[in-house]
Design a protein around this motif. Structure first.
Motif, PDB file in Angstrom:
ATOM      1  N   MET B   1      10.135 -27.434   1.336  1.00  0.00           N
ATOM      2  CA  MET B   1      10.256 -26.057   1.793  1.00  0.00           C
ATOM      3  C   MET B   1      10.420 -26.018   3.309  1.00  0.00           C
ATOM      4  O   MET B   1      11.069 -25.143   3.858  1.00  0.00           O
ATOM      5  N   TYR B   2       9.821 -26.976   4.015  1.00  0.00           N
ATOM      6  CA  TYR B   2       9.856 -26.913   5.470  1.00  0.00           C
ATOM      7  C   TYR B   2      10.902 -27.831   6.091  1.00  0.00           C
ATOM      8  O   TYR B   2      11.212 -27.699   7.252  1.00  0.00           O
ATOM      9  N   LYS B  78      14.439 -10.612  -2.022  1.00  0.00           N
ATOM     10  CA  LYS B  78      13.169 -10.574  -1.296  1.00  0.00           C
ATOM     11  C   LYS B  78      13.355 -10.014   0.109  1.00  0.00           C
ATOM     12  O   LYS B  78      12.541  -9.215   0.591  1.00  0.00           O
ATOM     13  N   TRP B  84      12.969  -2.751   2.826  1.00  0.00           N
ATOM     14  CA  TRP B  84      12.643  -1.486   2.188  1.00  0.00           C
ATOM     15  C   TRP B  84      11.179  -1.108   2.458  1.00  0.00           C
ATOM     16  O   TRP B  84      10.863   0.039   2.795  1.00  0.00           O
ATOM     17  N   LEU B  85      10.273  -2.089   2.323  1.00  0.00           N
ATOM     18  CA  LEU B  85       8.855  -1.803   2.556  1.00  0.00           C
ATOM     19  C   LEU B  85       8.614  -1.394   4.006  1.00  0.00           C
ATOM     20  O   LEU B  85       7.842  -0.467   4.280  1.00  0.00           O
ATOM     21  N   ILE B  88       9.833   2.213   4.552  1.00  0.00           N
ATOM     22  CA  ILE B  88       8.905   3.226   4.028  1.00  0.00           C
ATOM     23  C   ILE B  88       7.658   3.316   4.886  1.00  0.00           C
ATOM     24  O   ILE B  88       7.239   4.398   5.318  1.00  0.00           O
ATOM     25  N   SER B  92       6.670   6.509   7.316  1.00  0.00           N
ATOM     26  CA  SER B  92       5.447   7.255   7.003  1.00  0.00           C
ATOM     27  C   SER B  92       4.458   7.195   8.164  1.00  0.00           C
ATOM     28  O   SER B  92       3.863   8.212   8.543  1.00  0.00           O
ATOM     29  N   HIS B  95       5.495   9.324  11.065  1.00  0.00           N
ATOM     30  CA  HIS B  95       5.209  10.733  10.752  1.00  0.00           C
ATOM     31  C   HIS B  95       3.725  11.037  10.934  1.00  0.00           C
ATOM     32  O   HIS B  95       3.350  12.056  11.517  1.00  0.00           O
ATOM     33  N   LEU B  96       2.860  10.123  10.444  1.00  0.00           N
ATOM     34  CA  LEU B  96       1.417  10.363  10.529  1.00  0.00           C
ATOM     35  C   LEU B  96       0.951  10.382  11.979  1.00  0.00           C
ATOM     36  O   LEU B  96       0.147  11.234  12.379  1.00  0.00           O
ATOM     37  N   ILE B  97       1.466   9.435  12.794  1.00  0.00           N
ATOM     38  CA  ILE B  97       1.056   9.401  14.202  1.00  0.00           C
ATOM     39  C   ILE B  97       1.528  10.672  14.901  1.00  0.00           C
ATOM     40  O   ILE B  97       0.775  11.298  15.666  1.00  0.00           O
ATOM     41  N   ALA B 101      -0.796  13.473  16.546  1.00  0.00           N
ATOM     42  CA  ALA B 101      -0.695  13.829  17.961  1.00  0.00           C
ATOM     43  C   ALA B 101      -0.505  15.340  18.125  1.00  0.00           C
ATOM     44  O   ALA B 101      -1.088  15.955  19.015  1.00  0.00           O
ATOM     45  N   ARG B 104      -3.736  17.171  17.640  1.00  0.00           N
ATOM     46  CA  ARG B 104      -4.652  17.063  18.772  1.00  0.00           C
ATOM     47  C   ARG B 104      -4.110  17.756  20.007  1.00  0.00           C
ATOM     48  O   ARG B 104      -4.690  17.648  21.086  1.00  0.00           O
ATOM     49  N   ILE B 106      -1.302  17.307  21.749  1.00  0.00           N
ATOM     50  CA  ILE B 106      -0.560  16.577  22.776  1.00  0.00           C
ATOM     51  C   ILE B 106       0.813  17.228  22.905  1.00  0.00           C
ATOM     52  O   ILE B 106       1.566  17.298  21.929  1.00  0.00           O
TER      53      ILE B 106
END
Lengths: 321, 111
Positions: B1-2, B78, B84-85, B88, B92, B95-97, B101, B104, B106
């Motif tokens: 593998m290496y 893979k 893709w991960l 997403i 997300s 958006h949450l940060i 903000a 609060r 800002i």
């Protein structure tokens, strides 16, 4: 090409030292945790450069990911009212005051560092270690990945003790605090959708890591960390398990891993006279059973650690009042 | 593998190697621009804007560059799954940060 890798490795090593220093010296705890997570990710990269992908996986999943989440949860409990107001850098005050009492740990760290440096320098310049013996006995170990063979067979009691340490940590957290099982306020559709979408993928990845550990990098701790991450994500999204599951079922799941290990250890001790010495024909199956039980227990333990308290205590108090 | 299996094969440079190199360099340019934006932009919202460019387009180009070199279709799958991960999770979390903000108070940067 060697020059390029040399430059890359030097930059990596220097960044690690710098990040470690910044994480220790930073007066803002929030920033220190972010720096610690960044340190863990670069550390995983360093393990990859050392051709140790098993350790790299564990470092990225547990060292950077879950420890970062646990530290953040602890920080939120330290200052429940004093929320982190903004993302700007606070003025660095109190640095001189902090220094006045820090000479004692500094001396202790200096002694340990000197001792470690002496040990490293006194090692022979080249040693094969035990890798040849592991390779020679790999056929009877029940796993073709040498790391899994060492962790679950040749040094199985190390892994047994590690799992027990994890359980003890959870007992410590439970004895200090209780956790509310009330469902948190609606977290917003984005986080909710993300958790619903990713949780099945996390479970699939954990099963894959568990299975692939027999012949490639992976195994119980990495798979358990992914399961734990799924639990952390669900808890962040406001999901709480039903109170009925918290009494006996949770405890049964938590002790499944250590109990399976102890049962196998006692059985092998009685039958073969040596603790955790598997008969070569059944070694593969035994390792798979042990790893599956350990994965479930590790994942649930890590998620319960993130919950940060005994989920049953709070319930009991509520019933009394 | 290496041990790199392509080491003996890759004595000569294929056209696919040029394509792969071009994609990887283009991806690196996006990562560089994203990093510069993260360091130099004035507030959290504009920094997030810079960061998502590196995550989405930069990583996409990197994945495309590596997929050209992939030995089998399962490796391509893979690589695409990783992209893709990250898409997403990145979208997300950004958006949450940003909504955190905003909650609060800002304020957005005004030139």
């Amino acid at each position: 090409m060697t020059l390029l890798t040399w430059v890359f490795d030097s930059l990596l090593g220097l960044s690690l030292l710098w990040l470690a220093w910044r994480a220790l010296a930073c007066p803002d705890l929030f920033k220190a945790i972010v720096l610690f997570v960044a340190f863990g990710l670069l550390m995983a990269l360093a393990w990859v450069r050392l051709a140790a992908p098993d350790v790299a996986l564990a470092e990225a999943a547990i060292g950077a990911g879950l420890t970062g989440a646990l530290l953040m949860a602890a920080l939120a409990k330290l200052h429940p009212t004093e929320a982190h107001d903004d993302f700007t850098v606070p003025p660095e005050k109190n640095v001189t005051k902090v220094w006045s009492w820090q000479w004692l740990p500094a001396v202790a760290i200096l002694l340990v560092t000197t001792g470690l440096g002496y040990v490293v320098l006194s090692l022979p310049p080249y040693a094969a270690g035990l890798s040849t013996e592991v390779a020679a006995n790999l056929a009877i170990s029940g796993a073709s990945n040498p790391v899994t063979a060492v962790l679950l067979n040749f040094r199985g009691y190390d892994t047994l003790l590690e799992i027990v340490v994890l359980l003890l940590a959870l007992l410590g957290v439970w004895s200090l605090n209780s956790a509310s099982l009330d469902r948190k306020a609606a977290p917003g559709i984005v986080l909710d959708t993300l958790a619903r979408l990713l949780t099945p993928i996390f479970i699939l990845v954990a099963a894959y890591l568990l299975w692939v550990g027999a012949h490639a990098p992976g195994g119980a701790f990495q798979a358990g960390a992914v399961l734990g991450a799924a639990g952390v994500l669900l808890l962040l999204a406001g999901w709480r398990p039903r109170a009925g599951l918290m009494a006996l079922p949770l405890r049964l799941v938590l002790v499944t891993g250590p109990a399976t290990f102890v049962i196998v250890a006692v059985l092998t001790l009685l039958m073969k006279g040596q603790m955790l010495e598997y008969p070569p024909t059944q070694a593969g199956v035994l390792i798979l059973i042990l790893e599956t039980a350990a994965t479930v227990s590790i994942g649930v333990t890590l998620a319960a650690l993130f919950l940060g308290g005994d989920p049953r205590k709070n319930n009991r108090n509520k019933n009394q009042t | 593998m290496y041990d790199a299996p392509g080491r003996t094969r890759r004595q000569t440079i294929n056209p696919s190697d040029y394509l792969s190199a071009a994609l990887l360099i283009a991806g690196a340019v996006f990562f560089l621009a994203g990093t510069l934006g993260l360091l130099r932009f004035p507030d959290v919202y504009t920094r997030l804007h810079a960061l998502t460019k590196a995550d989405n387009v930069g990583l996409g180009l990197m994945v495309a560059g590596l997929a050209v070199q992939a030995e089998s279709w399962s490796v391509v799958g893979k690589l695409l799954l990783i992209w893709w991960l990250v898409l997403i999770a990145g979208a997300s979390v950004a958006h949450l940060i940003a909504s955190g903000a905003l909650q609060r108070g800002i304020r957005m940067w005004k030139p």
